[in-house]
Every structure is written in structure tokens, then in C-alpha cells.
Scaffold this motif. Structure first.
Motif, PDB file in Angstrom:
ATOM      1  N   UNK A 143       0.837  -1.208   0.000  1.00 26.20           N
ATOM      2  CA  UNK A 143       0.000   0.000   0.000  1.00 26.20           C
ATOM      3  C   UNK A 143       0.872   1.258   0.000  1.00 26.20           C
ATOM      4  N   UNK A 144       1.937   1.247   0.771  1.00 22.76           N
ATOM      5  CA  UNK A 144       2.848   2.385   0.825  1.00 22.76           C
ATOM      6  C   UNK A 144       3.418   2.697  -0.553  1.00 22.76           C
ATOM      7  N   UNK A 145       3.790   1.647  -1.293  1.00 22.64           N
ATOM      8  CA  UNK A 145       4.340   1.824  -2.636  1.00 22.64           C
ATOM      9  C   UNK A 145       3.254   1.910  -3.725  1.00 22.64           C
ATOM     10  N   UNK A 146       2.007   2.010  -3.280  1.00 24.64           N
ATOM     11  CA  UNK A 146       0.863   2.141  -4.190  1.00 24.64           C
ATOM     12  C   UNK A 146       0.758   0.956  -5.162  1.00 24.64           C
ATOM     13  N   UNK A 147       1.033  -0.224  -4.637  1.00 26.85           N
ATOM     14  CA  UNK A 147       0.879  -1.470  -5.393  1.00 26.85           C
ATOM     15  C   UNK A 147      -0.471  -2.070  -5.023  1.00 26.85           C
ATOM     16  N   UNK A 148      -1.093  -2.705  -5.987  1.00 28.92           N
ATOM     17  CA  UNK A 148      -2.421  -3.266  -5.726  1.00 28.92           C
ATOM     18  C   UNK A 148      -2.313  -4.524  -4.868  1.00 28.92           C
ATOM     19  N   UNK A 149      -3.361  -4.723  -4.075  1.00 28.11           N
ATOM     20  CA  UNK A 149      -3.491  -5.920  -3.260  1.00 28.11           C
ATOM     21  C   UNK A 149      -4.702  -6.675  -3.777  1.00 28.11           C
ATOM     22  N   UNK A 150      -4.501  -7.943  -4.046  1.00 31.03           N
ATOM     23  CA  UNK A 150      -5.576  -8.773  -4.583  1.00 31.03           C
ATOM     24  C   UNK A 150      -6.732  -8.873  -3.594  1.00 31.03           C
ATOM     25  N   UNK A 151      -7.943  -8.857  -4.117  1.00 32.72           N
ATOM     26  CA  UNK A 151      -9.119  -9.032  -3.262  1.00 32.72           C
ATOM     27  C   UNK A 151      -9.263 -10.499  -2.837  1.00 32.72           C
ATOM     28  N   UNK A 152      -8.532 -11.371  -3.513  1.00 28.82           N
ATOM     29  CA  UNK A 152      -8.532 -12.789  -3.169  1.00 28.82           C
ATOM     30  C   UNK A 152      -7.383 -13.045  -2.188  1.00 28.82           C
ATOM     31  N   UNK A 153      -7.708 -13.310  -0.908  1.00 28.90           N
ATOM     32  CA  UNK A 153      -6.644 -13.493   0.095  1.00 28.90           C
ATOM     33  C   UNK A 153      -5.658 -14.613  -0.253  1.00 28.90           C
ATOM     34  N   UNK A 154      -6.128 -15.689  -0.879  1.00 25.98           N
ATOM     35  CA  UNK A 154      -5.220 -16.784  -1.242  1.00 25.98           C
ATOM     36  C   UNK A 154      -4.248 -16.365  -2.333  1.00 25.98           C
ATOM     37  N   UNK A 155      -4.709 -15.540  -3.254  1.00 28.88           N
ATOM     38  CA  UNK A 155      -3.830 -15.030  -4.310  1.00 28.88           C
ATOM     39  C   UNK A 155      -2.760 -14.112  -3.713  1.00 28.88           C
ATOM     40  N   UNK A 156      -3.180 -13.276  -2.780  1.00 28.36           N
ATOM     41  CA  UNK A 156      -2.234 -12.366  -2.126  1.00 28.36           C
ATOM     42  C   UNK A 156      -1.223 -13.152  -1.289  1.00 28.36           C
ATOM     43  N   UNK A 157      -1.700 -14.172  -0.595  1.00 33.24           N
ATOM     44  CA  UNK A 157      -0.806 -15.017   0.189  1.00 33.24           C
ATOM     45  C   UNK A 157       0.189 -15.733  -0.725  1.00 33.24           C
ATOM     46  N   UNK A 158      -0.261 -16.173  -1.869  1.00 30.47           N
ATOM     47  CA  UNK A 158       0.624 -16.821  -2.838  1.00 30.47           C
ATOM     48  C   UNK A 158       1.725 -15.858  -3.288  1.00 30.47           C
ATOM     49  N   UNK A 159       1.361 -14.603  -3.553  1.00 28.75           N
ATOM     50  CA  UNK A 159       2.361 -13.589  -3.933  1.00 28.75           C
ATOM     51  C   UNK A 159       3.371 -13.379  -2.812  1.00 28.75           C
ATOM     52  N   UNK A 160       2.877 -13.324  -1.588  1.00 33.44           N
ATOM     53  CA  UNK A 160       3.746 -13.151  -0.427  1.00 33.44           C
ATOM     54  C   UNK A 160       4.734 -14.315  -0.316  1.00 33.44           C
ATOM     55  N   UNK A 161       4.251 -15.524  -0.513  1.00 36.60           N
ATOM     56  CA  UNK A 161       5.115 -16.704  -0.412  1.00 36.60           C
ATOM     57  C   UNK A 161       6.170 -16.686  -1.523  1.00 36.60           C
ATOM     58  N   UNK A 162       5.764 -16.329  -2.722  1.00 37.85           N
ATOM     59  CA  UNK A 162       6.711 -16.254  -3.835  1.00 37.85           C
ATOM     60  C   UNK A 162       7.766 -15.183  -3.568  1.00 37.85           C
ATOM     61  N   UNK A 163       7.346 -14.025  -3.040  1.00 45.18           N
ATOM     62  CA  UNK A 163       8.279 -12.931  -2.746  1.00 45.18           C
ATOM     63  C   UNK A 163       9.129 -13.218  -1.513  1.00 45.18           C
ATOM     64  N   UNK A 164       8.672 -14.118  -0.657  1.00 43.35           N
ATOM     65  CA  UNK A 164       9.437 -14.490   0.524  1.00 43.35           C
ATOM     66  C   UNK A 164       9.456 -13.427   1.606  1.00 43.35           C
ATOM     67  N   UNK A 165       8.626 -12.402   1.471  1.00 45.36           N
ATOM     68  CA  UNK A 165       8.609 -11.343   2.467  1.00 45.36           C
ATOM     69  C   UNK A 165       9.767 -10.370   2.356  1.00 45.36           C
ATOM     70  N   UNK A 166      10.502 -10.435   1.261  1.00 44.04           N
ATOM     71  CA  UNK A 166      11.634  -9.517   1.086  1.00 44.04           C
ATOM     72  C   UNK A 166      11.121  -8.160   0.610  1.00 44.04           C
ATOM     73  N   UNK A 167      11.465  -7.101   1.321  1.00 44.22           N
ATOM     74  CA  UNK A 167      10.931  -5.774   1.021  1.00 44.22           C
ATOM     75  C   UNK A 167      11.156  -5.310  -0.418  1.00 44.22           C
ATOM     76  N   UNK A 168      12.321  -5.529  -0.951  1.00 44.51           N
ATOM     77  CA  UNK A 168      12.651  -5.026  -2.297  1.00 44.51           C
ATOM     78  C   UNK A 168      11.756  -5.625  -3.379  1.00 44.51           C
ATOM     79  N   UNK A 169      11.310  -6.854  -3.190  1.00 45.85           N
ATOM     80  CA  UNK A 169      10.493  -7.521  -4.209  1.00 45.85           C
ATOM     81  C   UNK A 169       9.178  -6.789  -4.463  1.00 45.85           C
ATOM     82  N   UNK A 170       8.708  -6.055  -3.486  1.00 47.31           N
ATOM     83  CA  UNK A 170       7.433  -5.336  -3.621  1.00 47.31           C
ATOM     84  C   UNK A 170       7.517  -4.250  -4.694  1.00 47.31           C
ATOM     85  N   UNK A 171       8.678  -3.711  -4.912  1.00 47.54           N
ATOM     86  CA  UNK A 171       8.823  -2.616  -5.861  1.00 47.54           C
ATOM     87  C   UNK A 171       8.745  -3.061  -7.312  1.00 47.54           C
TER      88      UNK A 171
END
Length: 172
Positions: free
Chosen positions: A137-165
Motif C-alpha cells: 500500500x505504501x508503494x501504491x501497489x495493488x493488493x488482490x481481493x482474493x486473500x489466497x492469491x495475495x498469500x501466494x504472492x507473499x510466499x513467492x516474494x518471501x517477504x523480502x521488502x525489495x520484491x514489492x517494488x
């Protein structure tokens, strides 16, 4: 004076935290001349591998500075025998030292025996799922309305801050 050690896996935000501390010192009135930042992964410093080389570099960078010197060393584990150097400068009253490290040696109990005296250690972790969404949200990136899809993105990114950009996995 003081020694603060920041440990954690690579790319979890240790360097960013250290730069934020340096910026905050400047905001509080510390002269930028008194802040010395050495990134041992960067060109020009990658050849610093021994305690003597690190000691000489710090001496060179701080010899003309009056008052408290704020020494920031990123990826200190790249230098064999860095503990001796840190212990030496920490024993002087006019140094405040902040270091980051990321290998298993720094996270092991062996470090405690080599760094004499007291120091503060902060272990930095990757982002939690809640932090991940907040940062998006801070970087104005969209968050999926599907929680499982968003969780999948989080798992793929590994929680690393730079990946969000980045907008896609291919860009990372």
C-alpha cells in the motif's frame, strides 16, 4: 562507546535500516562529516578482506573528524578478524559503531566470545504478511481481493521488502 550489530538473511533490510539510522542522526543535528558509511560489498571496498586493511581504512576516513564518529559498516563478515577491529575502535570514547552481517558465523554463538564487552544485536527478519501488505500500500501497489492469491504472492516474494517494488516475478 557503543556497538550495534544487525544480523539477518541477505536482502531483508539490514542496510536500509542502517541508512535510516544515519539519516535520523543527520536530522538530529549530527554533521554528515561525522558519519562514515562503508559498504564492503560495493566497488572500491570489496578488496578489504583483512583486519589490518579495515583498520587502515577506518583510520584514513576518520583521522580529521572531531567529536563523535558514527561508523557504519555494511557486510562486516567479509573481513577476516573484523572483531578485533571493532573491539579496538569501540574502546575509544569517540566512536559509535553500527554494523550489519548476514552469514551463519554472525548468527552463531562464536561471535559472542570474540566481541568483548557489551553490544546490542538486532536480528532482522523478512516482512510478515501484514507488513508485506502495508508496504505494498505504501508503494501504491495493488493488493488482490482474493486473500489466497495475495498469500501466494507473499510466499513467492518471501517477504523480502525489495520484491514489492517490482511489478512481476520476471522483473525481480
Amino acid at each position: 562507546m557503543r556497538l550495534i550489530l544487525s544480523t539477518g538473511v541477505r536482502r531483508c533490510g539490514k542496510s536500509s535500516l542502517m541508512l535510516t539510522i544515519a539519516d535520523e542522526l543527520v536530522d538530529r543535528g549530527v554533521s554528515e562529516d561525522n558519519i562514515i558509511y562503508i559498504d564492503l560489498d560495493k566497488h572500491g571496498y570489496r578488496n578489504i578482506k583483512s583486519a589490518d586493511q579495515l583498520d587502515a581504512l577506518i583510520e584514513e576516513k576518520t583521522m580529521d573528524i572531531k567529536g563523535t564518529k558514527y561508523l557504519f559498516i555494511d557486510e562486516v563478515q567479509n573481513v577476516d578478524g573484523f572483531e578485533e577491529v571493532l573491539n579496538g575502535f569501540r574502546s575509544e570514547d569517540d566512536y559509535s559503531i553500527f554494523v550489519t552481517g548476514s552469514n551463519s558465523y554472525l548468527l552463531s554463538g562464536e561471535l559472542v566470545t570474540k566481541l568483548t564487552g557489551r553490544y546490542i544485536e538486532f536480528e532482522i527478519y523478512t516482512l510478515s504478511f501484514e507488513e508485506y501488505e502495508s508496504m505494498k500500500l505504501f508503494y501504491k501497489k495493488s493488493i488482490s481481493s482474493n486473500p489466497l492469491e495475495e498469500l501466494s504472492s507473499y510466499i513467492i516474494d518471501g517477504g523480502f521488502p525489495r520484491s514489492i517494488q517490482f511489478d512481476s516475478v520476471a522483473d525481480r
